[in-house]
Design an enzyme around this catalytic site. Structure first.
Site, PDB file in Angstrom:
ATOM      1  N   HIS A  10      -9.876   1.774  -4.687  1.00 10.87           N
ATOM      2  CA  HIS A  10     -10.855   2.531  -3.896  1.00 10.87           C
ATOM      3  C   HIS A  10     -11.324   3.803  -4.605  1.00 10.87           C
ATOM      4  CE1 HIS A  10      -9.662  -0.477  -0.974  1.00 10.87           C
ATOM      5  NE2 HIS A  10      -8.407  -0.169  -1.297  1.00 10.87           N
ATOM      6  N   GLU A  24      -6.126   6.115   1.572  1.00  8.86           N
ATOM      7  CA  GLU A  24      -5.572   5.287   0.504  1.00  8.86           C
ATOM      8  C   GLU A  24      -6.048   5.716  -0.886  1.00  8.86           C
ATOM      9  OE1 GLU A  24      -6.473   1.123   0.893  1.00  8.86           O
ATOM     10  OE2 GLU A  24      -5.360   0.566  -0.924  1.00  8.86           O
ATOM     11  N   HIS A  79      -2.470  -0.194  -4.760  1.00  9.13           N
ATOM     12  CA  HIS A  79      -3.029  -0.067  -3.412  1.00  9.13           C
ATOM     13  C   HIS A  79      -1.965   0.348  -2.407  1.00  9.13           C
ATOM     14  CE1 HIS A  79      -7.083  -1.909  -3.967  1.00  9.13           C
ATOM     15  NE2 HIS A  79      -6.492  -2.262  -5.120  1.00  9.13           N
ATOM     16  N   GLU A 144       0.948  -3.404  -3.388  1.00  5.12           N
ATOM     17  CA  GLU A 144       0.653  -2.797  -2.075  1.00  5.12           C
ATOM     18  C   GLU A 144       1.883  -1.988  -1.680  1.00  5.12           C
ATOM     19  OE1 GLU A 144      -2.043  -2.762  -0.276  1.00  5.12           O
ATOM     20  OE2 GLU A 144      -3.259  -4.528  -0.778  1.00  5.12           O
TER      21      GLU A 144
HETATM   22 ZN   LIG Z   1      -6.584  -1.134  -1.034  1.00  3.57          ZN
END
Ligand SMILES: [Zn+2]
Length: 275
Positions: A10, A24, A79, A144
């Site tokens: 992002h 995030e 992430h 993640e």
């Molecule tokens: Zn993400």
């Protein structure tokens, strides 16, 4: 030089997931910067390039194009999860591709070291059809790192020291997968308990007088998904080229590697190496 492309997910107008006062895009950037500084400070011959080092928007295409044109050896996309849940999970591309065994092997080390360092609940090693995994032309995985909308995970993600653990897990895993050498002087800020000196258990998959035979073995190993490096060893005035297929602080990890090699038809032995 080992080229590691680290992609903080992002950025800019794309905030990623949000929750508990966190965005995030900011957390992933902080982790990625730490990965770069730990890897370059503590390991020899490792260069880390980030897809972004500030709060800017990048398309997925731009990210994979950058990694491909740089000729990265490894791509890691960082992430933070959301959507109800807790803990850590990782992804590799779910298609059929020639690098899959190698890709899964590297992910294995990185995944386990992150769980190890953070104490996150292990949600498993997964596969998916993500753009950044599919369109990259090198070993690639996506992590993640906890759930931003989970109060307990988010409270950890607010601490710099915890992000440091996440980053260190990424680096230690890659170091273990590729057998990176720690820099002999300085750099270590501790934290992991691993040091640049001491005893290493090296898995040797062949020792050759002739360098080209050693290189042939390396190619066979590469086809089966194992990275290796050559080490010239002088013995009674003669030089032997040893094919090193892993270097570990723990003997049990070296034995695990031997088992993986055996399954692929490679005999090996463990060499105790003191540095
Ligand atoms: Zn993400």
């Amino acid at each position: 030089m080992f080229k590691w492309f680290v992609d903080p997910g992002h950025g800019g107008r794309d905030l990623g997931a949000v929750g508990n006062g966190l965005q995030e895009k900011n957390v992933t950037l902080a982790i990625a910067k730490k990965i770069k500084s730990i890897a370059e400070r503590e390991y020899e011959g490792v260069q880390v390039r980030l897809s972004r080092s500030s709060d800017v928007y990048l398309s997925l295409n731009e990210r994979t194009r950058m990694a491909n044109s740089w000729g990265a050896d490894l791509f890691t996309s960082v992430h933070i999860n959301a959507g109800g849940g807790t803990g850590f999970e990782s992804f590799i591309y779910n298609g059929n591709y020639s690098r899959k065994v190698q890709t899964d092997r590297v992910r294995f080390f990185v995944h386990d070291e992150i769980v190890n360092q953070t104490g996150f609940r292990d949600r498993g090693k997964k596969q998916a059809n993500f753009h950044v995994l599919r369109e990259t032309r090198m070993t690639a995985h996506l992590t993640e790192n906890g759930f931003i909308d989970n109060a307990s995970d988010a409270s950890k993600l607010k601490f710099d020291a915890f992000l440091e653990k996440i980053a260190r897990g990424h680096v230690l895993g890659a170091a273990r997968a590729y057998g990176w050498k720690r820099k002999s002087s300085g750099g270590s800020s501790g934290g992991s308990g691993s040091s640049s000196s001491g005893t290493f258990y090296r898995v040797i998959t062949g020792s050759f007088k002739n360098r080209s035979n050693a290189e042939k073995r390396q190619q066979e190993l590469k086809k089966a998904g194992f990275d290796s490096f050559l080490d010239a060893d002088k013995h009674k005035g003669e030089t032997f080229y040893r094919v090193v297929t892993g270097s570990f602080k723990d003997r049990s990890n070296a034995e695990k590697r031997q088992g993986d090699l055996k399954q692929n038809g490679f005999d090996s032995f463990i060499d105790i190496y003191k540095k």
